[in-house]
Enzyme design. Structure first.
Site: not given
Ligand code: PAF
Length: 284
Positions: A157, A39, A32-34, A152, A190
């Site tokens: 999720q 990431h 989702m960016g940031a 992780q 994020s």
């Protein structure tokens, strides 16, 4: 690095890559960016596996049960693109909401999570995992990767996505990459950018609580007592903890003893300065 906003453009590009055998596997990193080091570790893992790397940046509205959280979610597209270019990501997919959810075109999404969505995050964020599974399924359909890379840190999720892949039979391999932490142990997220310098420093107490839980578990303290002590430690440090659960890593159900499951994980969610932080650690 290629940047696409339209799914059709992304698809035709990936088809060419596969047809010309410039890579034999697409490695997909949904975000989702940031973006932060956590990431980038996913991108690097895909590269190390020899994949052509596709990273999506899409703040998915259907997984936010709290609209103010959606509004406040950090959005830094230029910085994200620069970071991805620097690590050598091959493609960024940055769709608008209408591209992912064309009006009238997406059938209602229902899946039985067999209880995985009814504990921890599922209790405090109703509907969240339905939204996550919906967007992950949609993105998998569009990108059609051979490998999917997830962190992780979002333990529940990952369990939900593993279940989604199993029940839909989607032909993708899920690769789970270890949590990347700041030097003081705070899990990279994020959301961390919304903490003040003091909050940022205090954030590491979550990690310390997990480490303490790990050593208590090794010394024979029962999970229930470890959880109670962790909740108290977090409250005393100035957090508003939502849960500190010690669970069977397969079913996500709380365990009464450490012997009850082959793998046991401590999962925590706590608010600090209006920011919701989550983390987890394998205890056994
Ligand atoms: O973990 C995230 O950033 C999101 O939940 C995901 C997997 C990209 C789906 O929107």
């Amino acid at each position: 690095m290629h940047i696409f906003q339209k799914a059709a453009d992304l698809r035709s590009h990936l088809k060419t890559i596969l047809r010309e055998r410039r890579s034999n596997a697409i490695g997909f990193i949904p975000t989702m960016g940031a973006l932060h080091e956590g990431h980038l570790a996913l991108i690097r893992a895909a590269q190390a596996d020899g994949c052509y790397t596709v990273c999506s940046i899409f703040v998915n509205p259907t997984q936010f049960n709290d609209l103010s959280d959606l509004d406040k979610y950090p959005r830094t597209p230029e910085k994200d693109a620069a970071l991805l270019a620097k690590v050598g990501c091959d493609v960024i997919f940055m769709p608008e909401v209408e591209e992912i959810y064309p009006p009238g075109a997406i059938p209602d999404f229902e899946i039985d999570f067999e209880g995985l969505d009814e504990v921890m995050e599922g209790l405090f964020r109703p509907g969240h995992f339905k939204g996550v599974a919906q967007v992950v399924k949609r993105l998998l359909d569009l990108v059609d990767p051979g490998q999917l890379y997830m962190g992780q840190k979002d333990f529940q999720q990952v369990a939900i996505v593993r279940h989604l892949i199993r029940v839909t039979g989607f032909p993708v391999q899920l690769v789970v990459v270890p949590t990347v932490r700041e030097a003081d142990g705070l899990a990279m997220s994020s959301r961390n950018v919304r903490l003040s310098p003091e909050g940022r420093r205090l954030g590491s107490v979550i990690y310390q609580t997990l480490v303490a839980a790990q050593s208590k578990a090794m010394n024979g303290t029962l999970p229930g007592e470890i959880s109670r002590e962790a909740m108290t430690a977090l409250s005393d440090a100035g957090f508003e903890p939502e849960y500190f659960e010690i669970v069977n890593s397969e079913t996500l159900q709380p365990v009464q003893t450490m012997l009850e499951a082959p793998q046991v994980v401590a999962c925590v969610a706590a608010w600090l300065e209006g920011v919701r932080l989550i983390d987890n650690m394998t205890l056994k």
